[in-house]
Scaffold this motif. Structure first.
Motif, PDB file in Angstrom:
ATOM      1  N   SER A 101     -11.132  49.329 -18.066  1.00  0.00           N
ATOM      2  CA  SER A 101     -12.302  49.632 -17.241  1.00  0.00           C
ATOM      3  C   SER A 101     -13.492  50.030 -18.102  1.00  0.00           C
ATOM      4  O   SER A 101     -14.646  49.870 -17.698  1.00  0.00           O
TER       5      SER A 101
ATOM      6  N   VAL B 281     -16.025  47.402 -18.754  1.00  0.00           N
ATOM      7  CA  VAL B 281     -16.885  46.988 -17.647  1.00  0.00           C
ATOM      8  C   VAL B 281     -18.173  47.810 -17.666  1.00  0.00           C
ATOM      9  O   VAL B 281     -18.146  49.005 -17.967  1.00  0.00           O
TER      10      VAL B 281
ATOM     11  N   LYS C 109     -19.498  50.333 -12.878  1.00  0.00           N
ATOM     12  CA  LYS C 109     -18.295  50.226 -12.043  1.00  0.00           C
ATOM     13  C   LYS C 109     -18.331  51.290 -10.953  1.00  0.00           C
ATOM     14  O   LYS C 109     -18.802  52.405 -11.150  1.00  0.00           O
TER      15      LYS C 109
ATOM     16  N   GLU D  44     -20.249  46.283  -4.092  1.00  0.00           N
ATOM     17  CA  GLU D  44     -19.966  45.393  -5.217  1.00  0.00           C
ATOM     18  C   GLU D  44     -21.244  44.714  -5.709  1.00  0.00           C
ATOM     19  O   GLU D  44     -21.250  44.097  -6.771  1.00  0.00           O
TER      20      GLU D  44
ATOM     21  N   GLY E 123     -22.008  46.834  -8.842  1.00  0.00           N
ATOM     22  CA  GLY E 123     -21.125  46.844 -10.002  1.00  0.00           C
ATOM     23  C   GLY E 123     -19.732  46.371  -9.629  1.00  0.00           C
ATOM     24  O   GLY E 123     -19.475  45.930  -8.510  1.00  0.00           O
ATOM     25  N   THR E 124     -18.816  46.494 -10.583  1.00  0.00           N
ATOM     26  CA  THR E 124     -17.423  46.098 -10.365  1.00  0.00           C
ATOM     27  C   THR E 124     -16.712  47.185  -9.561  1.00  0.00           C
ATOM     28  O   THR E 124     -16.731  48.357  -9.932  1.00  0.00           O
TER      29      THR E 124
ATOM     30  N   GLU F 184      -7.880  41.184  -5.158  1.00  0.00           N
ATOM     31  CA  GLU F 184      -8.846  40.782  -6.188  1.00  0.00           C
ATOM     32  C   GLU F 184      -9.533  41.963  -6.864  1.00  0.00           C
ATOM     33  O   GLU F 184     -10.270  41.791  -7.847  1.00  0.00           O
ATOM     34  N   TYR F 185      -9.297  43.192  -6.340  1.00  0.00           N
ATOM     35  CA  TYR F 185      -9.955  44.369  -6.907  1.00  0.00           C
ATOM     36  C   TYR F 185      -8.940  45.236  -7.664  1.00  0.00           C
ATOM     37  O   TYR F 185      -7.847  45.499  -7.148  1.00  0.00           O
TER      38      TYR F 185
END
Length: 365
Positions: free
Chosen positions: A247, A250, A253, A279, A282-283, A302-303
């Motif tokens: 993480s 990234v 997030k 989203e 961010g992620t 998917e997350y």
């Protein structure tokens, strides 16, 4: 100062219904150990509200507690005969009579499932005494200390006043002084006191409330204390550390904390809307609530997701973890230190998804 045993009784016992309860118990017991307490407490895990999986063995491996005991606590619907008393009667006196019968009979029916003799302990600590163990202790005339169910939970839902709205003062008197009925959260006759995080946050404080800041307990933890807590609560530390490391690569997030809200169908819609909304910034990462039974692993595959059984406060123990934003609906987020910004959407947001009367209980008191 070290506490000594009194009359040969064991020192302390805690009755926990959630992972968060166990986490706070660790904070309290580690504080006592730092202060020189040598007598170990016993820990009871009630299986009524949570599947603790293998938490018992992991807690035992830390050596912090003398014994870890499982409790097959039964909900009221397990006993069909209670239904007649739960329905109530005609008028206030009819309802009061049914409540007295319900209180007493529930305690009697629960007794065979209680796994310990609480009279063997000098101090008994019960989280969420509105659960059957609270009825049992008051009916058995056993004194105990209550603790709040969740962080500042009475600020959002004063269950004692909501469940007993209408003639509350009379009902509190019947509970506190006569033990004819049982009112939770500090109003039971055999409840010595109730520990809360912040009394100032509670609109109608009870005279038995005492304050112990959870943040103060957390700030006092040593590196060794934190390692011990992680050993108990983290099922797969290597995987979690890898998630944290990944993480870190990234940019912006967002962590979404779920809540066990509404029906499963509505809950899925709520968190799909939240994910879609944030989203764009961010992620998105998900941290399911320990009591949230929605299948996020499949529905939101998917997350990236953190283990649901980990109390969110434990993420504070990883200095390499930092989110730009943490988003929750009703979860208290003041204890979070791993985010630049925290957003609590609150009841106004939830109004669009369900009847406001369902989640605005304090406004109905």
């Amino acid at each position: 100062m070290k506490k000594k045993r009194k009359s040969g009784r064991l020192a302390r016992i805690y009755v926990c219904h959630t992972y968060y309860h166990v986490y706070v118990t660790f904070l309290k017991e580690l504080k006592l150990r730092r202060e020189g307490e040598t007598e170990q407490a016993d820990l009871v895990l009630s299986k009524m509200s949570n599947d603790f999986e293998d938490l018992k063995s992991r807690v035992e491996s830390t050596g912090l507690f003398r014994k870890v005991i499982e409790f097959d606590e039964k909900r009221e619907d397990f006993f069909p005969e209670l239904a007649r008393w739960r329905k109530g009667g005609r008028g206030f006196l009819g309802n009061l009579y049914c409540r007295i019968r319900f209180t007493r009979r529930y305690a009697e029916l629960e007794a065979p499932y209680v796994p310990v003799d609480f009279r063997d302990y000098r101090d008994i600590y019960v989280y969420c005494d509105s659960d059957p163990v609270g009825y049992y202790l008051n009916r058995s005339r056993i004194y105990y200390h209550a603790l709040e169910d969740g962080l500042n939970c009475l600020k959002n839902f004063d269950a004692a006043r909501y469940d007993n709205r209408g003639h509350f003062r009379l009902k509190a008197f019947l509970s506190m002084y006569l033990n004819l009925i049982f009112v939770q959260n500090g109003y039971g006759k055999y409840c010595l006191d109730m520990e809360v995080n912040d009394i100032s946050a509670i609109h109608y404080p009870c005279p038995r409330y005492i304050q112990q800041s959870r943040q103060e307990l957390t700030d006092a933890l040593t590196a060794g204390d934190k390692e011990l807590i992680l050993r108990a609560f983290i099922r797969d530390k290597e995987t979690l550390e890898r998630q944290i490391q990944e993480s870190g690569r990234v940019g912006d997030k967002i962590l979404v904390l779920t809540d066990p809200l509404c029906s499963l169908e509505v809950r899925e819609r709520i968190f799909r809307d939240i994910v879609e909304r944030y989203e764009q910034e961010g992620t998105v990462f998900l941290k399911p609530h320990p009591r949230d039974r929605l299948d996020y692993r499949n529905l939101f595959a998917e997350y990236p997701q953190f283990d649901a059984t980990i109390p969110m406060e434990m993420l504070n123990f990883f200095p390499g973890l930092m989110f730009r934003k943490v988003v929750a609906v009703l979860t208290e987020i003041k204890a979070i230190r791993f985010a630049e910004e925290c957003v609590r959407l609150g009841p106004d947001f939830l109004d669009a998804y369900e009847d406001p009367l369902i989640h605005r209980q304090n406004e109905q008191i």
